[in-house]
Structure formats: structure tokens, C-alpha cells
Scaffold this active site. Structure first.
Site, mmCIF file in Angstrom:
data_model
loop_
_atom_site.group_PDB
_atom_site.id
_atom_site.type_symbol
_atom_site.label_atom_id
_atom_site.label_comp_id
_atom_site.label_asym_id
_atom_site.label_seq_id
_atom_site.Cartn_x
_atom_site.Cartn_y
_atom_site.Cartn_z
ATOM 1 N N HIS A 195 0.821 -1.208 0.000
ATOM 2 C CA HIS A 195 0.000 0.000 0.000
ATOM 3 C C HIS A 195 0.862 1.269 0.000
ATOM 4 O O HIS A 195 0.770 2.104 -0.901
ATOM 5 C CB HIS A 195 -0.869 0.046 1.258
ATOM 6 C CG HIS A 195 -1.809 -1.094 1.443
ATOM 7 N ND1 HIS A 195 -2.886 -1.307 0.612
ATOM 8 C CD2 HIS A 195 -1.867 -2.074 2.376
ATOM 9 C CE1 HIS A 195 -3.570 -2.354 1.045
ATOM 10 N NE2 HIS A 195 -2.965 -2.846 2.104
HETATM 11 C C1 BDR Z 1 -3.252 1.363 5.046
HETATM 12 O O1 BDR Z 1 -3.622 1.135 6.404
HETATM 13 C C2 BDR Z 1 -2.477 0.886 7.187
HETATM 14 O O2 BDR Z 1 -2.678 -0.241 7.939
HETATM 15 C C3 BDR Z 1 -1.359 0.629 6.221
HETATM 16 O O3 BDR Z 1 -0.117 1.057 6.751
HETATM 17 C C4 BDR Z 1 -1.752 1.414 5.007
HETATM 18 O O4 BDR Z 1 -1.313 2.743 5.088
HETATM 19 C C5 BDR Z 1 -3.868 0.295 4.166
HETATM 20 O O5 BDR Z 1 -5.255 0.360 4.221
#
Ligand code: BDR
Ligand code: CA
Length: 315
Positions: free
Chosen positions: A247
């Protein structure tokens, strides 16, 4: 020669934030003006400590200040740490050595306002956690919306959420902050689950990365080996296959090279009132919008991104 881009990163370090930080520190196309921290995957003290330790591990070529920020959403209680995905300490339980660097004596929101004023029109804010620090910074100085750009990891347009059926974690974690940011007029590039859900770092990528490290990079190798192995086990437990969704690194990559993604312009509304839908990022597909507030990444050349990630980390 390609110009180096000046960025300010805001993180809730977290496994994929750590992977994004390492990548950004290694990139010779980015200059990091500073890192600000926020609650999210872990509490803000832990996120700050993790950030400082990851910074020391990656050994950036220049000094990078770290400023601590919000420890709770604007108007809601903070939710539990996300230990199943990020481990008890946010770094998959890995104990990186303590560092001598301390956070700067300035709140994250003040740091953001100051940096945007100093670097007006030449700074990109890269947010890979809740948008709380930016909402506070915009309340302190709304004019920063005209002086900076924002690339954020968050939201989900045509795909399900990952926290509620329709909400992604970073937006769901502080919907009022997200609402204020999306309504502020700051130019937004949204890197949400539509693309990050396809950026799957799998076993073959893992072996390629591990085989590429030199002896001098043993500490970085050990850390990355641990967090990818932990992530693979966590995603298998969730029946999501053996991979790590990249992500936050993808948000950094889009700053470096926007040709990795295809974007569509929308007016993105943030749901703040729903029970199950709080934090949803909603657009009206029926009517072409008369005005837009975000360029939303809808497609990604995932293998090109993953290869670029590996090359940058090994550089
Ligand atoms: C996002 O949520 C967090 O848990 C991760 O670091 C990322 O930024 C993904 O949905
Ligand atoms: Ca994050």
C-alpha cells in the site's frame, strides 16, 4: 536531468510504512524534507520510535528531521493497534537498535505548515496514514492548500474496503480529518485500494530481493526478511495468499513516477455519518463531475512497480 522532488512524508509506521520509508530514503529522485508521524497501525509514540529506527537502518544520505503528531482522531476515540498485520510493535515484532536521533521539538502540524511555507509550490506531501496532522495544519493555515500537492494512500472507489465492507483503514481511522482535507482545495492524488490491492509482493519478489543484497546490507536484509516473512504468514492466515500488499510504497512510487498508474478525476466525498460506511470514499459515476477534487489511481502496472521497488531498495 530529471529534477529531484521534495517531499514530506507522514506515516504511522507500521510494516508497509517501514517499506515505504526504506524505499523513499533510498530513492535518488526524492529529497525528504522531513517525516511526521501519526497514530494508526500503532500509537504515535511507537510510530515515531519505529520511524527513527527505520531511518537509522536505511542510512539516508542526509539528515532527516522527524516530528511527532496526533495520537487520536479529531473527534473520535483511537482504535486498537493493528497487531495482526503489523505485530505488537508495528514492525512485525522485530527489534531494531535504538537510535540517538530524537524527534524535533515541533508538533507535526506546525512542521507541515512551516515546510510548506518555506518550500511553497515545490513540495509534495505524501501521507500513508490517517490525515489528522494535515487537517490540523490546514486549520492553522488554510493557505497551505494552495502551496502544496498531496499524494495519499487511502480510500477505495470500485473495490471493497479493508476495515469495513466499504472503508479503507486510513480514511476510516479519521473520517472527519479526511473530509476536511478533501474539501480543502489541495490538489490530491489518491492511491487507494483500487491499485494498492493489486500491488502484491510475493515469494518470487522476496527471493529476488533477498538474493540481491550485498554483505554490507546484512542488517537491512535481516529486517526485510523478517517483515516479509511475518507479512506472508499474516496474509495466509487471512486467506489472502502468500503476499504483502505494498500500500504505502506504491504511494511513494507514484510521486517518483506517475506513469506507473492511470488516474481518473472525480469529486470524492468522505462519508462521516455512517455506521458501517464511515470513512467510505464515494464518487458519482452517473454524472461527469462539474468539478473534481482528486485524481484517483484506478490502474497500476504492478510488476513494473514491484521491480522498481526491488531495484531502488538494493541500490
Ligand atoms: C493502510 O492502512 C495501514 O494499515 C497501512 O499502513 C496502510 O497505510 C492500508 O489500508
Ligand atoms: Ca500506513
Amino acid at each position: 536531468m530529471e529534477q529531484v522532488k521534495h517531499i514530506l512524508l507522514d506515516v504511522d509506521t507500521g510494516v508497509d510504512d517501514a517499506l515505504a520509508l526504506i524505499y523513499a530514503f533510498k530513492s535518488n529522485k526524492l529529497y525528504i524534507e522531513g517525516v511526521t508521524t501519526v497514530f494508526g497501525n500503532v500509537d504515535v509514540k511507537q510510530a515515531t520510535d519505529n520511524t527513527l529506527r527505520v531511518l537509522a537502518l536505511a542510512q539516508p544520505r542526509y539528515e532527516i528531521p522527524v516530528a511527532m503528531g496526533a495520537d487520536a482522531p479529531l473527534f473520535r476515540p483511537r482504535r486498537e493497534n493493528v497487531t495482526a498485520i503489523h505485530g505488537a510493535n508495528g514492525l512485525a515484532g522485530y527489534e531494531l537498535p535504538e537510535t540517538s536521533q530524537l524527534p524535533v521539538d515541533e508538533r507535526a502540524s506546525d512542521f507541515i505548515v512551516r515546510k510548506v511555507r518555506e518550500q511553497a509550490h515545490d513540495i509534495t506531501l505524501v501521507f500513508t496514514g490517517r490525515l489528522t496532522n494535515l487537517a490540523v495544519a490546514l486549520a492553522k493555515d488554510p493557505s497551505i492548500a494552495q502551496k502544496a500537492k498531496l499524494v495519499l494512500m487511502g480510500g477505495a472507489i470500485k473495490v471493497p474496503g479493508n476495515t469495513t465492507p466499504v472503508s479503507e483503514a486510513n480514511i476510516h481511522g479519521d473520517p472527519e480529518a479526511a473530509h476536511r482535507v478533501f474539501e480543502s482545495g489541495i490538489p490530491i492524488t489518491m492511491v487507494g485500494l483500487d491499485v494498492t490491492g493489486k500491488a502484491k509482493f510475493g515469494e518470487a519478489h522476496f527471493h529476488e530481493l533477498m538474493n540481491g543484497f550485498t554483505d554490507e546490507q546484512a542488517e537491512l536484509k535481516a529486517f526485510m526478511q523478517h517483515i516479509f516473512t511475518f507479512s506472508f504468514e499474516a496474509s495466509e492466515r487471512l486467506n489472502e495468499g502468500k503476499n504483502r500488499l505494498m500500500h504505502d510504497p506504491l504511494a511513494v512510487a507514484v510521486v517518483e513516477d506517475a506513469s506507473l498508474v492511470e488516474m481518473e478525476d472525480y469529486y470524492v466525498y468522505i462519508e462521516t455519518k455512517g455506521q458501517l460506511s464511515s470513512g467510505a470514499t464515494l464518487v458519482d459515476f452517473r454524472r461527469p463531475p462539474s468539478r473534481t477534487n482528486a485524481s484517483v489511481c484506478m490502474h497500476v502496472r504492478e510488476e513494473a512497480f514491484l521491480q522498481h521497488y526491488i531495484r531502488t531498495v538494493l541500490s
